[in-house]
Scaffold this motif. Sequence first.
Motif, PDB file in Angstrom:
ATOM      1  N   GLU A 187       0.958  -1.122  -0.045  1.00  0.00           N
ATOM      2  CA  GLU A 187      -0.014   0.103  -0.018  1.00  0.00           C
ATOM      3  C   GLU A 187       0.834   1.167   0.123  1.00  0.00           C
ATOM      4  OE1 GLU A 187      -2.399  -0.131   3.349  1.00  0.00           O
ATOM      5  OE2 GLU A 187      -3.791  -1.632   2.631  1.00  0.00           O
ATOM      6  N   GLN A 188       2.236   1.082   0.302  1.00  0.00           N
ATOM      7  CA  GLN A 188       3.035   2.205   0.254  1.00  0.00           C
ATOM      8  C   GLN A 188       3.239   2.796  -1.244  1.00  0.00           C
ATOM      9  OE1 GLN A 188       6.286   1.914   3.688  1.00  0.00           O
ATOM     10  NE2 GLN A 188       5.993  -0.052   2.755  1.00  0.00           N
ATOM     11  N   ALA A 189       3.878   4.171  -1.155  1.00  0.00           N
ATOM     12  CA  ALA A 189       4.008   4.819  -2.399  1.00  0.00           C
ATOM     13  C   ALA A 189       5.029   3.894  -3.284  1.00  0.00           C
ATOM     14  CB  ALA A 189       4.586   6.217  -2.243  1.00  0.00           C
ATOM     15  N   PRO A 190       4.821   4.004  -4.593  1.00  0.00           N
ATOM     16  CA  PRO A 190       5.604   3.008  -5.534  1.00  0.00           C
ATOM     17  C   PRO A 190       7.049   3.258  -5.361  1.00  0.00           C
ATOM     18  CG  PRO A 190       3.666   3.660  -6.780  1.00  0.00           C
ATOM     19  CD  PRO A 190       3.632   4.320  -5.420  1.00  0.00           C
ATOM     20  N   GLU A 191       7.341   4.729  -5.194  1.00  0.00           N
ATOM     21  CA  GLU A 191       8.883   5.114  -5.349  1.00  0.00           C
ATOM     22  C   GLU A 191       9.395   4.792  -4.013  1.00  0.00           C
ATOM     23  OE1 GLU A 191       6.177   8.637  -4.105  1.00  0.00           O
ATOM     24  OE2 GLU A 191       6.026   7.066  -5.660  1.00  0.00           O
ATOM     25  N   HIS A 192       8.554   4.538  -2.934  1.00  0.00           N
ATOM     26  CA  HIS A 192       9.068   4.169  -1.667  1.00  0.00           C
ATOM     27  C   HIS A 192       9.383   2.731  -1.586  1.00  0.00           C
ATOM     28  CE1 HIS A 192      10.057   4.390   2.720  1.00  0.00           C
ATOM     29  NE2 HIS A 192       9.266   3.418   2.774  1.00  0.00           N
ATOM     30  N   ILE A 193       8.788   1.882  -2.241  1.00  0.00           N
ATOM     31  CA  ILE A 193       8.802   0.368  -2.610  1.00  0.00           C
ATOM     32  C   ILE A 193      10.184   0.146  -3.354  1.00  0.00           C
ATOM     33  CG2 ILE A 193       7.795  -1.501  -3.478  1.00  0.00           C
ATOM     34  CD1 ILE A 193       5.100  -0.828  -2.794  1.00  0.00           C
ATOM     35  N   LYS A 194      10.175   0.970  -4.257  1.00  0.00           N
ATOM     36  CA  LYS A 194      11.455   1.003  -5.375  1.00  0.00           C
ATOM     37  C   LYS A 194      12.515   1.258  -4.562  1.00  0.00           C
ATOM     38  CE  LYS A 194      13.147   2.788  -9.702  1.00  0.00           C
ATOM     39  NZ  LYS A 194      13.007   3.740 -10.472  1.00  0.00           N
ATOM     40  N   TYR A 195      12.651   2.449  -3.668  1.00  0.00           N
ATOM     41  CA  TYR A 195      13.682   2.644  -2.821  1.00  0.00           C
ATOM     42  C   TYR A 195      14.100   1.262  -2.014  1.00  0.00           C
ATOM     43  CZ  TYR A 195      16.317   4.366   1.230  1.00  0.00           C
ATOM     44  OH  TYR A 195      17.117   4.319   2.560  1.00  0.00           O
ATOM     45  N   MET A 196      13.161   0.947  -1.313  1.00  0.00           N
ATOM     46  CA  MET A 196      13.401  -0.349  -0.187  1.00  0.00           C
ATOM     47  C   MET A 196      13.958  -1.455  -0.930  1.00  0.00           C
ATOM     48  SD  MET A 196      10.227  -0.314   2.382  1.00  0.00           S
ATOM     49  CE  MET A 196       8.927  -0.613   1.269  1.00  0.00           C
TER      50      MET A 196
ATOM     51  N   PRO B 214      20.969  -6.174  -0.895  1.00  0.00           N
ATOM     52  CA  PRO B 214      21.892  -6.764  -2.003  1.00  0.00           C
ATOM     53  C   PRO B 214      21.433  -7.764  -2.566  1.00  0.00           C
ATOM     54  CG  PRO B 214      22.855  -5.997   0.223  1.00  0.00           C
ATOM     55  CD  PRO B 214      21.310  -5.892   0.357  1.00  0.00           C
ATOM     56  N   ARG B 215      20.387  -8.806  -2.254  1.00  0.00           N
ATOM     57  CA  ARG B 215      19.729  -9.872  -2.860  1.00  0.00           C
ATOM     58  C   ARG B 215      19.050  -9.459  -4.251  1.00  0.00           C
ATOM     59  NH1 ARG B 215      21.517 -15.163  -1.538  1.00  0.00           N
ATOM     60  NH2 ARG B 215      21.407 -15.655   0.447  1.00  0.00           N
ATOM     61  N   GLY B 216      18.493  -8.097  -4.129  1.00  0.00           N
ATOM     62  CA  GLY B 216      17.907  -7.728  -5.410  1.00  0.00           C
ATOM     63  C   GLY B 216      16.429  -8.227  -5.502  1.00  0.00           C
ATOM     64  N   ARG B 217      15.817  -8.635  -4.277  1.00  0.00           N
ATOM     65  CA  ARG B 217      14.323  -8.994  -4.735  1.00  0.00           C
ATOM     66  C   ARG B 217      13.647  -8.950  -3.220  1.00  0.00           C
ATOM     67  NH1 ARG B 217      13.890 -14.153  -2.015  1.00  0.00           N
ATOM     68  NH2 ARG B 217      15.629 -15.161  -1.795  1.00  0.00           N
TER      69      ARG B 217
END
Length: 255
Positions: free
Chosen positions: A202-211, A216-219
């Motif tokens: 439910e968080q902002a897409p840009e925040h999910i992208k930041y997290m 390092p695992r990239g997923r």
Amino acid sequence: MQLNTINLDGRVAVVTGGAQGIGYEVADRFLRSGARLVIWDINQDSLQTAKGTLAAATGRDDIHTMRVDIADNAGVEAAVAGTVEALGRIDILVNNAAIVGPNAPLADYPLDAWRSVLDVDVNGTFYCCRAVAPVMTAQNYGRIVNVASIAGKEGNPNAAAYSAAKAAVIAMTKSLGKELAGHDIAVNCVTPAVARTPGAMEQAPEHIKYMLSRIPRGRFLELAEAAAMIAWLASAENSFTTGAVFDLSGGRATY
């Protein structure tokens, strides 16, 4: 994922927020490990759905559910009393229920949202631990696993309330672990990175992208990966470690 065998035969396990997300996956893993399960959740419809899907998936027809608002201390105390009355004891408590809150800079963070996040994530965890600890002390056995977050270690920008709340959960875990160390009670927490849970998504897409960019695992963390670690921490085999923080951040954590 091939599951290792975790022996929870006969243990009474309470999972808060167990109707969805990590809590649901933990509930599934506990049932498959032989635990007697009680799910606490604030959403009655979600509880009924989860009970049905878990029963179908595991073949278990002895799943207990309670509608509990963990931010209400009286409600938590009543749920503990009801669980003990129904099942005789509480061996495992997984404090998973939480809310994330909005994404906003601290200077603009809504005051009501700040209070809500801390009330559920910090006070709710405190109420549950406070009510269950005497039960576990009396029976001289217990396992408490608090679901914190990597945000509690590193602090995510535009998520001050959630970061602060999860940092408090980490500190609470360490304090309670020391208090109960003289008993066969282990109190530990896990620090997940972002996973595909309803709250996280439910968080902002840009925040999910930041997290995601910080992992390092990239997923995303897989829910079954979280449940696997929590299941071991909730087992009798975890007989020494207490007051500790277990990383589920895919390499993001630096301490």
